[in-house]
Design a protein around this motif. Sequence first.
Motif, PDB file in Angstrom:
ATOM      1  N   ALA A 110       0.827  -1.207   0.000  1.00 29.97           N
ATOM      2  CA  ALA A 110       0.000   0.000   0.000  1.00 29.97           C
ATOM      3  C   ALA A 110       0.861   1.257   0.000  1.00 29.97           C
ATOM      4  CB  ALA A 110      -0.934   0.000   1.208  1.00 29.97           C
ATOM      5  N   CYS A 111       1.942   1.247   0.773  1.00 26.42           N
ATOM      6  CA  CYS A 111       2.832   2.409   0.836  1.00 26.42           C
ATOM      7  C   CYS A 111       3.396   2.746  -0.540  1.00 26.42           C
ATOM      8  CB  CYS A 111       3.980   2.141   1.805  1.00 26.42           C
ATOM      9  SG  CYS A 111       3.519   2.179   3.542  1.00 26.42           S
ATOM     10  N   ILE A 112       3.867   1.733  -1.244  1.00 29.43           N
ATOM     11  CA  ILE A 112       4.467   1.962  -2.554  1.00 29.43           C
ATOM     12  C   ILE A 112       3.398   2.376  -3.565  1.00 29.43           C
ATOM     13  CG2 ILE A 112       5.741   0.849  -4.439  1.00 29.43           C
ATOM     14  CD1 ILE A 112       7.049  -0.872  -2.140  1.00 29.43           C
ATOM     15  N   HIS A 113       2.208   1.805  -3.423  1.00 30.56           N
ATOM     16  CA  HIS A 113       1.091   2.200  -4.290  1.00 30.56           C
ATOM     17  C   HIS A 113       0.782   3.684  -4.110  1.00 30.56           C
ATOM     18  CE1 HIS A 113      -2.717   1.651  -6.507  1.00 30.56           C
ATOM     19  NE2 HIS A 113      -3.222   2.520  -5.637  1.00 30.56           N
ATOM     20  N   VAL A 114       0.691   4.137  -2.863  1.00 32.87           N
ATOM     21  CA  VAL A 114       0.392   5.542  -2.594  1.00 32.87           C
ATOM     22  C   VAL A 114       1.523   6.439  -3.086  1.00 32.87           C
ATOM     23  CG1 VAL A 114       0.078   7.246  -0.740  1.00 32.87           C
ATOM     24  CG2 VAL A 114      -1.158   5.077  -0.664  1.00 32.87           C
ATOM     25  N   MET A 115       2.757   6.021  -2.869  1.00 30.47           N
ATOM     26  CA  MET A 115       3.906   6.821  -3.301  1.00 30.47           C
ATOM     27  C   MET A 115       3.938   6.974  -4.821  1.00 30.47           C
ATOM     28  SD  MET A 115       6.494   8.521  -2.072  1.00 30.47           S
ATOM     29  CE  MET A 115       7.916   8.158  -1.038  1.00 30.47           C
ATOM     30  N   GLN A 116       3.482   5.958  -5.553  1.00 32.29           N
ATOM     31  CA  GLN A 116       3.563   5.976  -7.014  1.00 32.29           C
ATOM     32  C   GLN A 116       2.398   6.700  -7.675  1.00 32.29           C
ATOM     33  OE1 GLN A 116       3.976   1.862  -8.125  1.00 32.29           O
ATOM     34  NE2 GLN A 116       6.157   1.802  -7.637  1.00 32.29           N
ATOM     35  N   LEU A 117       1.399   7.075  -6.895  1.00 31.07           N
ATOM     36  CA  LEU A 117       0.263   7.790  -7.472  1.00 31.07           C
ATOM     37  C   LEU A 117       0.709   9.128  -8.055  1.00 31.07           C
ATOM     38  CD1 LEU A 117      -2.402   7.222  -4.669  1.00 31.07           C
ATOM     39  CD2 LEU A 117      -2.473   6.241  -6.975  1.00 31.07           C
ATOM     40  N   ASP A 118       0.121   9.493  -9.165  1.00 31.64           N
ATOM     41  CA  ASP A 118       0.381  10.808  -9.734  1.00 31.64           C
ATOM     42  C   ASP A 118       0.002  11.882  -8.721  1.00 31.64           C
ATOM     43  OD1 ASP A 118       0.799  12.423 -12.410  1.00 31.64           O
ATOM     44  OD2 ASP A 118      -0.996  13.233 -11.450  1.00 31.64           O
ATOM     45  N   GLN A 119       0.780  12.948  -8.653  1.00 33.54           N
ATOM     46  CA  GLN A 119       0.546  13.994  -7.652  1.00 33.54           C
ATOM     47  C   GLN A 119      -0.842  14.599  -7.772  1.00 33.54           C
ATOM     48  OE1 GLN A 119       3.584  16.986  -7.481  1.00 33.54           O
ATOM     49  NE2 GLN A 119       2.805  17.895  -5.606  1.00 33.54           N
ATOM     50  N   GLU A 120      -1.324  14.789  -8.988  1.00 26.97           N
ATOM     51  CA  GLU A 120      -2.658  15.356  -9.174  1.00 26.97           C
ATOM     52  C   GLU A 120      -3.736  14.387  -8.694  1.00 26.97           C
ATOM     53  OE1 GLU A 120      -3.322  16.700 -13.119  1.00 26.97           O
ATOM     54  OE2 GLU A 120      -1.705  18.199 -13.070  1.00 26.97           O
ATOM     55  N   VAL A 121      -3.535  13.100  -8.946  1.00 26.68           N
ATOM     56  CA  VAL A 121      -4.502  12.085  -8.494  1.00 26.68           C
ATOM     57  C   VAL A 121      -4.554  12.060  -6.974  1.00 26.68           C
ATOM     58  CG1 VAL A 121      -4.996   9.609  -8.428  1.00 26.68           C
ATOM     59  CG2 VAL A 121      -4.235  10.684 -10.559  1.00 26.68           C
ATOM     60  N   TYR A 122      -3.379  12.097  -6.336  1.00 27.03           N
ATOM     61  CA  TYR A 122      -3.331  12.104  -4.870  1.00 27.03           C
ATOM     62  C   TYR A 122      -3.992  13.358  -4.317  1.00 27.03           C
ATOM     63  CZ  TYR A 122      -1.419  11.742  -0.127  1.00 27.03           C
ATOM     64  OH  TYR A 122      -1.291  11.662   1.244  1.00 27.03           O
ATOM     65  N   ALA A 123      -3.712  14.506  -4.909  1.00 30.08           N
ATOM     66  CA  ALA A 123      -4.277  15.768  -4.440  1.00 30.08           C
ATOM     67  C   ALA A 123      -5.797  15.785  -4.573  1.00 30.08           C
ATOM     68  CB  ALA A 123      -3.659  16.927  -5.213  1.00 30.08           C
ATOM     69  N   GLU A 124      -6.313  15.218  -5.651  1.00 30.56           N
ATOM     70  CA  GLU A 124      -7.762  15.182  -5.857  1.00 30.56           C
ATOM     71  C   GLU A 124      -8.460  14.297  -4.831  1.00 30.56           C
ATOM     72  OE1 GLU A 124      -8.476  13.979  -9.837  1.00 30.56           O
ATOM     73  OE2 GLU A 124      -7.733  15.847 -10.733  1.00 30.56           O
ATOM     74  N   ALA A 125      -7.747  13.261  -4.353  1.00 26.81           N
ATOM     75  CA  ALA A 125      -8.349  12.321  -3.398  1.00 26.81           C
ATOM     76  C   ALA A 125      -8.237  12.807  -1.956  1.00 26.81           C
ATOM     77  CB  ALA A 125      -7.680  10.954  -3.524  1.00 26.81           C
ATOM     78  N   THR A 126      -7.402  13.810  -1.724  1.00 17.18           N
ATOM     79  CA  THR A 126      -7.180  14.310  -0.372  1.00 17.18           C
ATOM     80  C   THR A 126      -7.495  15.802  -0.319  1.00 17.18           C
ATOM     81  OG1 THR A 126      -4.825  14.711  -0.853  1.00 17.18           O
ATOM     82  CG2 THR A 126      -5.409  12.560   0.068  1.00 17.18           C
ATOM     83  N   GLU A 127      -7.059  16.448   0.744  1.00 22.20           N
ATOM     84  CA  GLU A 127      -7.253  17.881   0.919  1.00 22.20           C
ATOM     85  C   GLU A 127      -5.969  18.467   1.490  1.00 22.20           C
ATOM     86  OE1 GLU A 127     -10.726  18.594   3.351  1.00 22.20           O
ATOM     87  OE2 GLU A 127     -11.603  16.704   2.699  1.00 22.20           O
ATOM     88  N   PRO A 128      -5.705  19.755   1.238  1.00 21.95           N
ATOM     89  CA  PRO A 128      -4.457  20.350   1.738  1.00 21.95           C
ATOM     90  C   PRO A 128      -4.269  20.197   3.244  1.00 21.95           C
ATOM     91  CG  PRO A 128      -5.480  21.801   0.148  1.00 21.95           C
ATOM     92  CD  PRO A 128      -6.463  20.691   0.409  1.00 21.95           C
ATOM     93  N   MET A 129      -5.359  20.302   4.016  1.00 23.39           N
ATOM     94  CA  MET A 129      -5.270  20.195   5.470  1.00 23.39           C
ATOM     95  C   MET A 129      -5.795  18.853   5.976  1.00 23.39           C
ATOM     96  SD  MET A 129      -3.795  22.923   6.481  1.00 23.39           S
ATOM     97  CE  MET A 129      -4.130  22.976   8.237  1.00 23.39           C
ATOM     98  N   LEU A 130      -5.982  17.921   5.076  1.00 23.89           N
ATOM     99  CA  LEU A 130      -6.461  16.587   5.450  1.00 23.89           C
ATOM    100  C   LEU A 130      -5.903  15.601   4.423  1.00 23.89           C
ATOM    101  CD1 LEU A 130      -8.345  15.486   7.720  1.00 23.89           C
ATOM    102  CD2 LEU A 130     -10.161  15.438   6.004  1.00 23.89           C
ATOM    103  N   SER A 131      -4.566  15.539   4.369  1.00 20.64           N
ATOM    104  CA  SER A 131      -3.911  14.871   3.250  1.00 20.64           C
ATOM    105  C   SER A 131      -3.511  13.427   3.526  1.00 20.64           C
ATOM    106  CB  SER A 131      -2.657  15.662   2.858  1.00 20.64           C
ATOM    107  OG  SER A 131      -1.711  15.635   3.907  1.00 20.64           O
ATOM    108  N   HIS A 132      -3.834  12.905   4.705  1.00 19.95           N
ATOM    109  CA  HIS A 132      -3.427  11.533   5.015  1.00 19.95           C
ATOM    110  C   HIS A 132      -4.455  10.532   4.496  1.00 19.95           C
ATOM    111  CE1 HIS A 132      -6.030  12.831   8.298  1.00 19.95           C
ATOM    112  NE2 HIS A 132      -6.272  11.564   8.557  1.00 19.95           N
ATOM    113  N   ILE A 133      -3.995   9.281   4.355  1.00 20.50           N
ATOM    114  CA  ILE A 133      -4.842   8.215   3.827  1.00 20.50           C
ATOM    115  C   ILE A 133      -4.797   7.019   4.759  1.00 20.50           C
ATOM    116  CG2 ILE A 133      -5.109   6.550   1.942  1.00 20.50           C
ATOM    117  CD1 ILE A 133      -4.177   8.626   0.008  1.00 20.50           C
ATOM    118  N   ASN A 134      -5.965   6.510   5.121  1.00 17.82           N
ATOM    119  CA  ASN A 134      -6.050   5.308   5.954  1.00 17.82           C
ATOM    120  C   ASN A 134      -5.621   4.073   5.163  1.00 17.82           C
ATOM    121  OD1 ASN A 134      -7.101   6.768   8.108  1.00 17.82           O
ATOM    122  ND2 ASN A 134      -9.224   6.259   7.641  1.00 17.82           N
ATOM    123  N   VAL A 135      -4.938   3.151   5.856  1.00 10.26           N
ATOM    124  CA  VAL A 135      -4.557   1.876   5.245  1.00 10.26           C
ATOM    125  C   VAL A 135      -5.000   0.754   6.174  1.00 10.26           C
ATOM    126  CG1 VAL A 135      -2.704   0.458   4.299  1.00 10.26           C
ATOM    127  CG2 VAL A 135      -2.544   2.949   4.181  1.00 10.26           C
TER     128      VAL A 135
END
Length: 324
Positions: free
Chosen positions: A223-248
């Motif tokens: 999961a860590c490597i999957h999240v790290m490899q996500l495109d920056q725009e894709v990651y940004a769209e799924a999160t928020e500037p002040m709520l940028s963490h992801i549950n695993v």
Amino acid sequence: MPENLDRPVFVAGHRGMVGAAIVRRLQALGYSNILTASRSELDLLDQRAVLDFFETYEIAEVYLAAAKVGGIHANNTFPADFIHENLVIETNLIHAAHQGNVQKLLFLGSSCIYPKQAEQPMRESALLTGPLEPTNEPYALAKIAGIKLCESFNRQYGRDYRSVMPTNLYGPFDNFHPENSHVVPALIRRIHEAKQLESEQVTIWGSGKPMREFLHVDDMADACIHVMQLDQEVYAEATEPMLSHINVGTGVDCSIRELAETLKEVIGFQGALVFDTSKPDGTPRKLLDVSRLEGLGWRAGIGLHEGLQNAYQWYLENMDHARQ
């Protein structure tokens, strides 16, 4: 899969359970320039040493898996150590990564960042909405600070520092200390020793009623490597500037009693399980909402029974190391 598998990737905490799993997964994917440093080679509590390390190596990515960790007993007994060491480690590494112009970093937190009475399953938005579980509050506060450090460097300097919040982890290279370990390795050791001694019963802390979610560490690494490899725009769209963490996690939980009964079966113990209700239970339930990560294309693949069999087999094969 990225093409530049020879770029320098630093895994901080590679001798810990999660760090070792990340290294194994990176190697399996073909990464050829994985940087690691033992405690004797790099003291992560030494700011100057960490800065020098990042100045020496042109690091492209960092997996920040280094931390001081432990179970309820350890957190209750050493609260100052837990908050101080974790704050220092993450501050040194995140700041040094920025100073070394490292654009990508992944910080590993913990599900204990969420309030004790958070609505279940716990969504990322539950962060900072209520009081924490008292038994591990110092550790949780340090992890929250790590998340906010990453968010702050992103906002101020345009870095791409991401955070993942794992549920309860277990697997190879876990800590099997009889007092300072988490519940899965503690129960593996206790039940195994009871089997070896042909004991009639084994005592387990608490009532057995609390609900917990468990994730095999190999799934966590993936999961860590999957999240790290996500495109920056894709990651940004799924999160928020002040709520940028992801549950695993797995999105599935069980009671401590059910966990103990499964381990009893895996280990082959014939005695009784006795629950000591004078010992603390901790948080009543901890289940993560993993819909954000599933929406990004990742889901856990190792079931609990299979994972516990793997963890117990590793314990048997590495008993001398595991007992230390």
